[in-house]
Design a protein around this motif. Structure first.
Motif, PDB file in Angstrom:
ATOM      1  N   THR A 171       8.822 -31.678  -1.366  1.00 14.76           N
ATOM      2  CA  THR A 171       7.461 -31.994  -0.936  1.00 14.76           C
ATOM      3  C   THR A 171       7.203 -33.461  -1.230  1.00 14.76           C
ATOM      4  O   THR A 171       7.422 -33.921  -2.350  1.00 14.76           O
ATOM      5  CB  THR A 171       6.430 -31.129  -1.681  1.00 14.76           C
ATOM      6  N   GLY A 172       6.755 -34.207  -0.231  1.00 13.55           N
ATOM      7  CA  GLY A 172       6.424 -35.615  -0.406  1.00 13.55           C
ATOM      8  C   GLY A 172       4.929 -35.823  -0.223  1.00 13.55           C
ATOM      9  O   GLY A 172       4.356 -35.377   0.776  1.00 13.55           O
ATOM     10  N   ILE A 173       4.298 -36.477  -1.181  1.00 10.17           N
ATOM     11  CA  ILE A 173       2.853 -36.720  -1.137  1.00 10.17           C
ATOM     12  C   ILE A 173       2.623 -38.217  -0.993  1.00 10.17           C
ATOM     13  O   ILE A 173       3.176 -39.021  -1.744  1.00 10.17           O
ATOM     14  CB  ILE A 173       2.156 -36.190  -2.402  1.00 10.17           C
ATOM     15  N   GLU A 174       1.809 -38.597  -0.017  1.00 12.44           N
ATOM     16  CA  GLU A 174       1.569 -40.012   0.276  1.00 12.44           C
ATOM     17  C   GLU A 174       0.090 -40.225   0.610  1.00 12.44           C
ATOM     18  O   GLU A 174      -0.458 -39.548   1.479  1.00 12.44           O
ATOM     19  CB  GLU A 174       2.440 -40.463   1.444  1.00 12.44           C
ATOM     20  N   ILE A 175      -0.537 -41.190  -0.056  1.00 13.39           N
ATOM     21  CA  ILE A 175      -1.973 -41.423   0.114  1.00 13.39           C
ATOM     22  C   ILE A 175      -2.303 -42.187   1.390  1.00 13.39           C
ATOM     23  O   ILE A 175      -3.381 -42.016   1.961  1.00 13.39           O
ATOM     24  CB  ILE A 175      -2.543 -42.163  -1.127  1.00 13.39           C
ATOM     25  N   ASP A 176      -1.373 -43.020   1.870  1.00 14.25           N
ATOM     26  CA  ASP A 176      -1.642 -43.847   3.041  1.00 14.25           C
ATOM     27  C   ASP A 176      -1.264 -43.103   4.322  1.00 14.25           C
ATOM     28  O   ASP A 176      -0.111 -42.690   4.479  1.00 14.25           O
ATOM     29  CB  ASP A 176      -0.853 -45.152   2.950  1.00 14.25           C
ATOM     30  N   PRO A 177      -2.213 -42.947   5.266  1.00 16.85           N
ATOM     31  CA  PRO A 177      -1.914 -42.200   6.493  1.00 16.85           C
ATOM     32  C   PRO A 177      -0.773 -42.797   7.311  1.00 16.85           C
ATOM     33  O   PRO A 177       0.037 -42.050   7.878  1.00 16.85           O
ATOM     34  CB  PRO A 177      -3.234 -42.253   7.276  1.00 16.85           C
ATOM     35  N   GLY A 178      -0.686 -44.139   7.377  1.00 18.82           N
ATOM     36  CA  GLY A 178       0.396 -44.769   8.130  1.00 18.82           C
ATOM     37  C   GLY A 178       1.747 -44.487   7.522  1.00 18.82           C
ATOM     38  O   GLY A 178       2.720 -44.180   8.236  1.00 18.82           O
ATOM     39  N   SER A 191      17.088 -35.304  10.320  1.00 18.36           N
ATOM     40  CA  SER A 191      17.227 -33.848  10.476  1.00 18.36           C
ATOM     41  C   SER A 191      17.059 -33.126   9.140  1.00 18.36           C
ATOM     42  O   SER A 191      17.790 -32.166   8.838  1.00 18.36           O
ATOM     43  CB  SER A 191      18.594 -33.504  11.103  1.00 18.36           C
ATOM     44  N   GLN A 192      16.095 -33.586   8.345  1.00 19.76           N
ATOM     45  CA  GLN A 192      15.820 -32.977   7.051  1.00 19.76           C
ATOM     46  C   GLN A 192      14.404 -32.390   7.056  1.00 19.76           C
ATOM     47  O   GLN A 192      13.465 -33.012   7.568  1.00 19.76           O
ATOM     48  CB  GLN A 192      15.955 -33.992   5.919  1.00 19.76           C
ATOM     49  N   THR A 193      14.256 -31.223   6.459  1.00 19.76           N
ATOM     50  CA  THR A 193      12.958 -30.560   6.379  1.00 19.76           C
ATOM     51  C   THR A 193      12.283 -30.910   5.061  1.00 19.76           C
ATOM     52  O   THR A 193      12.750 -30.503   3.986  1.00 19.76           O
ATOM     53  CB  THR A 193      13.115 -29.033   6.497  1.00 19.76           C
ATOM     54  N   VAL A 194      11.208 -31.683   5.137  1.00 23.38           N
ATOM     55  CA  VAL A 194      10.415 -32.066   3.963  1.00 23.38           C
ATOM     56  C   VAL A 194       8.963 -31.715   4.257  1.00 23.38           C
ATOM     57  O   VAL A 194       8.461 -31.999   5.353  1.00 23.38           O
ATOM     58  CB  VAL A 194      10.549 -33.564   3.651  1.00 23.38           C
ATOM     59  N   ASN A 195       8.297 -31.104   3.308  1.00 21.87           N
ATOM     60  CA  ASN A 195       6.877 -30.789   3.442  1.00 21.87           C
ATOM     61  C   ASN A 195       6.064 -32.001   2.990  1.00 21.87           C
ATOM     62  O   ASN A 195       5.938 -32.255   1.801  1.00 21.87           O
ATOM     63  CB  ASN A 195       6.518 -29.569   2.590  1.00 21.87           C
ATOM     64  N   PHE A 196       5.548 -32.770   3.942  1.00 18.81           N
ATOM     65  CA  PHE A 196       4.766 -33.956   3.594  1.00 18.81           C
ATOM     66  C   PHE A 196       3.275 -33.624   3.585  1.00 18.81           C
ATOM     67  O   PHE A 196       2.768 -32.917   4.471  1.00 18.81           O
ATOM     68  CB  PHE A 196       5.027 -35.093   4.585  1.00 18.81           C
ATOM     69  N   ILE A 197       2.583 -34.152   2.575  1.00 21.39           N
ATOM     70  CA  ILE A 197       1.139 -33.980   2.428  1.00 21.39           C
ATOM     71  C   ILE A 197       0.500 -35.354   2.345  1.00 21.39           C
ATOM     72  O   ILE A 197       0.954 -36.207   1.570  1.00 21.39           O
ATOM     73  CB  ILE A 197       0.799 -33.178   1.161  1.00 21.39           C
ATOM     74  N   CYS A 198      -0.541 -35.588   3.134  1.00 24.32           N
ATOM     75  CA  CYS A 198      -1.276 -36.848   3.070  1.00 24.32           C
ATOM     76  C   CYS A 198      -2.405 -36.695   2.065  1.00 24.32           C
ATOM     77  O   CYS A 198      -3.365 -35.945   2.289  1.00 24.32           O
ATOM     78  CB  CYS A 198      -1.820 -37.229   4.444  1.00 24.32           C
TER      79      CYS A 198
END
Length: 281
Positions: A171-178, A191-198
Motif C-alpha cells: 500500500t502506497g500513501i501519497e498526499i500530493d494528487p499529482g 505490471s505491479q499491483t499496489v494499493n495507492f491511497i491519496c
C-alpha cells in the motif's frame, strides 16, 4: 500543470533550518524541495500558491535566521523531456536493480528492472535517501509474501520494488494528487499491483498492520507521525526510515524508542543523508 519555483535564502543557514522550513512549506502545499548550503528551493502548483501564507511562515519561523524569498513562474512542461535533458539517467542499485524511464535506450541489465516516468514526483533512486531505502529493501531476506506500507510513496518506486521482490501486498500513501496519479501510472508500467491511497497519515486508519513499513519523508513529518506508523506495524516488524540527515538520528530515535522500536542498522550517503532500519518489539 503550472508551478511556482520559490527560492528561499537563509542567513544563517543550517540543515535544521532548511529541514524545518521545508516541513512548514509542505503544510502549505509545496511538493518538492532542494536544500543547499545557503537556503532552499521549493516548488508548488500555481493555483495553490499564497504569498501571504509564505510570509506568515517566515514571520513566525521559530529559529534564529533571516529568510528572504523570490518567486519564478514555471509554465507547464513535458516533464519527461525535462528529466531526460537535465536530471534522470539510468541508475543501478547494489548491482541488482536498475531504474530507468521509457525514453532511455541503453539500459543496463539487472535482476529487477523498474520503469519510472517521474514527472514532478519525488523518487527516481538518484537521491541518496531513495537509493538507501532501496538497498535496505534489497537486503531483506524474508520479504516473500510480506505486507508493506509505503508512507509518502512519491513515484511509487519503493512499493514497486517490494512487489517485484515478492511482497504479498503493498500500500502506497501519497498526499500530493499529482504524485499519487504518477505512482499509479508507474505501478501499471511495471505490471505491479499496489494499493495507492491519496492522503496523509490519517489514511493509515484504512490499513491493516504491515510487516514492513517505509517512510522516506523528512525528520519533522516522521517524528510527528511515528506514533501512527507504530500502530500499523506488526510486532517484530521492520520500519525503514530516511529523508533526514545523520545528525537528525538522535531526534528520530528519541521519538521512536518510546514506541518500542530498536535500532538495527544505520547508513549514510551523499551530503550526510541518513537511513535507518528499526525493529518493533
Amino acid at each position: 500543470m503550472n508551478y511556482y519555483k520559490v527560492r528561499f535564502e537563509c542567513s544563517p543557514c543550517t540543515e535544521d533550518i532548511t529541514d524545518l522550513l521545508a516541513a512548514f512549506l509542505a503544510d502549505l502545499g509545496f511538493e518538492s524541495f532542494e536544500p543547499d548550503p545557503s537556503g532552499l528551493t521549493a516548488y508548488i502548483q500555481a493555483d495553490e500558491y499564497s504569498e501571504e501564507s509564505v510570509r506568515e511562515v517566515i514571520s513566525d519561523f521559530p529559529m534564529e535566521t533571516c529568510i528572504s524569498f523570490e518567486t519564478e513562474f514555471v509554465e507547464s512542461k513535458n516533464w519527461n523531456e525535462e528529466w531526460e535533458k537535465h536530471y534522470f539517467q539510468p541508475i543501478v542499485i547494489s548491482g541488482e536493480c536498475v531504474v530507468h524511464s521509457s525514453f532511455h535506450k541503453d539500459v543496463p541489465k539487472a535482476r529487477y528492472d523498474i520503469l519510472i516516468d517521474p514527472k514532478m514526483a519525488f523518487g527516481t533512486g538518484h537521491h541518496a535517501t531513495t537509493s538507501q531505502m532501496m538497498r535496505y529493501i534489497l537486503d531483506i531476506d524474508d520479504i516473500e509474501g510480506k505486507s508493506v506500507i509505503d508512507m509518502g510513496t512519491g513515484t511509487g518506486i519503493l512499493a514497486i520494488l517490494c512487489k517485484m521482490r515478492g511482497a504479498g501486498s503493498a500500500t502506497g500513501i501519497e498526499i500530493d494528487p499529482g504524485a499519487f496519479e504518477n505512482a499509479v501510472e508507474n505501478a501499471a508500467l511495471n505490471s505491479q499491483t499496489v494499493n495507492f491511497i491519496c492522503g496523509d497519515a490519517s489514511a493509515l486508519e484504512k490499513c491493516d498492520p504491515a510487516d514492513i513499513f517505509l517512510a522516506n519523508i523528512n525528520r519533522n513529518v516522521i517524528t510527528s507521525d511515528i506514533d501512527r506508523y507504530a500502530a500499523k506495524i506488526k510486532s517484530g516488524g521492520v520500519l525503514l526510515l530516511s529523508g533526514f540527515y545523520t545528525n537528525d538520528i538522535p531526534v528520530v530515535m528519541a521519538a521512536a524508542e518510546p514506541l518500542g522500536f530498536t535500532l538495527d542498522k544505520t547508513s549514510e550517503e551523499g551530503d550526510h543523508w541518513a537511513a535507518l532500519r528499526l525493529i518493533k518489539k
